[in-house]
Write a protein that holds these residues in place. Structure first.
Motif, PDB file in Angstrom:
ATOM      1  N   ALA A   9       0.671  -6.666  -8.710  1.00 40.33           N
ATOM      2  CA  ALA A   9       2.071  -7.387  -9.164  1.00 40.33           C
ATOM      3  C   ALA A   9       2.783  -7.926  -7.810  1.00 40.33           C
ATOM      4  O   ALA A   9       3.357  -9.072  -7.626  1.00 40.33           O
ATOM      5  N   ILE A  10       2.977  -6.914  -6.799  1.00 40.20           N
ATOM      6  CA  ILE A  10       3.792  -7.211  -5.581  1.00 40.20           C
ATOM      7  C   ILE A  10       3.196  -8.566  -4.800  1.00 40.20           C
ATOM      8  O   ILE A  10       3.907  -9.309  -4.591  1.00 40.20           O
ATOM      9  N   PRO A  11       1.804  -8.435  -4.570  1.00 42.98           N
ATOM     10  CA  PRO A  11       1.402  -9.700  -3.961  1.00 42.98           C
ATOM     11  C   PRO A  11       1.733 -11.111  -4.604  1.00 42.98           C
ATOM     12  O   PRO A  11       1.883 -11.966  -4.083  1.00 42.98           O
ATOM     13  N   LEU A  12       1.343 -11.020  -6.009  1.00 41.02           N
ATOM     14  CA  LEU A  12       1.899 -12.149  -6.863  1.00 41.02           C
ATOM     15  C   LEU A  12       2.997 -12.699  -6.526  1.00 41.02           C
ATOM     16  O   LEU A  12       3.447 -13.794  -6.451  1.00 41.02           O
ATOM     17  N   VAL A  13       4.177 -11.658  -6.736  1.00 39.41           N
ATOM     18  CA  VAL A  13       5.585 -12.181  -6.529  1.00 39.41           C
ATOM     19  C   VAL A  13       5.906 -12.454  -5.208  1.00 39.41           C
ATOM     20  O   VAL A  13       6.725 -13.575  -4.864  1.00 39.41           O
ATOM     21  N   VAL A  31       0.849  -1.099   0.166  1.00 40.15           N
ATOM     22  CA  VAL A  31      -0.160   0.006   0.058  1.00 40.15           C
ATOM     23  C   VAL A  31       0.692   0.968   0.078  1.00 40.15           C
ATOM     24  O   VAL A  31       0.450   2.104  -0.753  1.00 40.15           O
ATOM     25  N   LEU A  32       1.862   1.307   0.960  1.00 46.02           N
ATOM     26  CA  LEU A  32       2.920   2.475   0.771  1.00 46.02           C
ATOM     27  C   LEU A  32       3.509   2.613  -0.573  1.00 46.02           C
ATOM     28  O   LEU A  32       3.475   3.619  -1.053  1.00 46.02           O
ATOM     29  N   ILE A  33       3.984   1.605  -1.338  1.00 48.91           N
ATOM     30  CA  ILE A  33       4.401   1.563  -2.567  1.00 48.91           C
ATOM     31  C   ILE A  33       3.367   1.960  -3.679  1.00 48.91           C
ATOM     32  O   ILE A  33       3.565   3.135  -4.357  1.00 48.91           O
ATOM     33  N   ALA A  34       2.322   1.507  -3.350  1.00 50.46           N
ATOM     34  CA  ALA A  34       1.187   2.196  -4.293  1.00 50.46           C
ATOM     35  C   ALA A  34       0.690   3.682  -4.119  1.00 50.46           C
ATOM     36  O   ALA A  34       0.507   4.277  -5.231  1.00 50.46           O
ATOM     37  N   PHE A  39       1.455   9.495  -6.227  1.00 45.29           N
ATOM     38  CA  PHE A  39       1.789  10.772  -6.319  1.00 45.29           C
ATOM     39  C   PHE A  39       3.074  11.012  -7.256  1.00 45.29           C
ATOM     40  O   PHE A  39       3.393  12.013  -7.727  1.00 45.29           O
ATOM     41  N   THR A  40       3.898   9.860  -7.539  1.00 44.10           N
ATOM     42  CA  THR A  40       4.790   9.739  -8.538  1.00 44.10           C
ATOM     43  C   THR A  40       3.925  10.297  -9.933  1.00 44.10           C
ATOM     44  O   THR A  40       4.586  11.166 -10.784  1.00 44.10           O
ATOM     45  N   ALA A  71      -6.950  -3.920   1.169  1.00 45.98           N
ATOM     46  CA  ALA A  71      -6.052  -3.140   2.152  1.00 45.98           C
ATOM     47  C   ALA A  71      -5.894  -1.709   1.635  1.00 45.98           C
ATOM     48  O   ALA A  71      -5.943  -0.691   2.314  1.00 45.98           O
ATOM     49  N   PHE A  72      -5.582  -1.473   0.339  1.00 45.34           N
ATOM     50  CA  PHE A  72      -5.571   0.007  -0.155  1.00 45.34           C
ATOM     51  C   PHE A  72      -6.714   0.632  -0.203  1.00 45.34           C
ATOM     52  O   PHE A  72      -6.766   1.964   0.224  1.00 45.34           O
ATOM     53  N   SER A  73      -7.874   0.312  -0.355  1.00 45.65           N
ATOM     54  CA  SER A  73      -9.224   0.867  -0.349  1.00 45.65           C
ATOM     55  C   SER A  73      -9.453   0.977   1.225  1.00 45.65           C
ATOM     56  O   SER A  73      -9.990   2.233   1.369  1.00 45.65           O
ATOM     57  N   VAL A  74      -9.139   0.357   1.941  1.00 48.91           N
ATOM     58  CA  VAL A  74      -9.396   0.498   3.357  1.00 48.91           C
ATOM     59  C   VAL A  74      -8.736   1.738   3.748  1.00 48.91           C
ATOM     60  O   VAL A  74      -8.921   2.549   4.450  1.00 48.91           O
ATOM     61  N   GLY A  75      -7.437   1.630   3.446  1.00 50.57           N
ATOM     62  CA  GLY A  75      -6.401   2.848   3.665  1.00 50.57           C
ATOM     63  C   GLY A  75      -6.943   4.123   3.302  1.00 50.57           C
ATOM     64  O   GLY A  75      -6.696   5.225   3.794  1.00 50.57           O
ATOM     65  N   GLN A  76      -7.504   4.034   2.077  1.00 57.21           N
ATOM     66  CA  GLN A  76      -8.196   5.227   1.436  1.00 57.21           C
ATOM     67  C   GLN A  76      -9.551   5.615   2.172  1.00 57.21           C
ATOM     68  O   GLN A  76     -10.150   6.783   2.171  1.00 57.21           O
ATOM     69  N   LYS A  77     -10.010   4.865   3.126  1.00 56.52           N
ATOM     70  CA  LYS A  77     -11.269   4.991   3.805  1.00 56.52           C
ATOM     71  C   LYS A  77     -12.432   5.180   3.074  1.00 56.52           C
ATOM     72  O   LYS A  77     -13.296   5.967   2.903  1.00 56.52           O
ATOM     73  N   SER A  78     -12.425   4.659   1.710  1.00 59.85           N
ATOM     74  CA  SER A  78     -13.410   4.441   0.608  1.00 59.85           C
ATOM     75  C   SER A  78     -13.765   3.061  -0.004  1.00 59.85           C
ATOM     76  O   SER A  78     -12.971   2.211   0.104  1.00 59.85           O
TER      77      SER A  78
END
Length: 145
Positions: free
Chosen positions: A98-102, A50-53, A58-59, A113-120
């Motif tokens: 990709a990261i979880p697959l690897v 999630v941090l990388i995403a 932002f990149t 988890a990303f969606s939960v982190g965005q609270k949406s």
């Protein structure tokens, strides 16, 4: 101080208020877990992903801004907007799959988890990112034209 100089500040404050209000409403309606795991467990397990995403999101925005500032594009040219928003939509989704697959994990958990982190809700999170990702081919085409 005239209204034209205050208008961007007022617009930003109103937008921030609406965003905080929406996330507080959505947070109450989010599921409490996925596949027998609590939200805390899922977010902890996929914290790095999630941090990388988020960094890639932002990149992508930074790419668009840099194109306007360094690429000599006019403020009315949509190419940097399409490329920046396209990369900020596409790159997080790519990383979240990709990261979880690897790592031998389930991508759906990272997406959740990303969606939960965005609270949406997932539909909102990936609706916005999907629209951005759909803009990328158009932006890249305009770069080549």
């Amino acid at each position: 101080m005239d209204i034209d100089s205050i208008r961007p500040i007022l617009s930003g404050l109103i937008g921030a208020f609406v965003a905080v209000w929406l996330t507080s409403r959505w947070e109450k309606s989010l599921p409490k877990g996925l596949a027998g795991k609590s939200n805390e467990d899922v977010t902890h397990q996929h914290k790095l992903t999630v941090l990388i995403a988020n960094a890639l999101f932002f990149t992508g925005l930074g790419i668009g801004l840099a194109m306007y500032k360094l690429g000599g594009y006019l403020s009315t040219d949509m190419t940097p907007l399409l490329v920046g928003f396209g990369f900020s939509g596409f790159m997080p989704i790519l990383a979240l799959v990709a990261i979880p697959l690897v790592r031998g994990q389930r991508p759906i958990e990272a997406l959740y988890a990303f969606s939960v982190g965005q609270k949406s809700p997932m539909a909102v999170t990936y609706g916005i990112l999907g629209v951005g990702a759909a803009m990328l081919p158009f932006g890249l085409y305009r770069l080549g034209a």
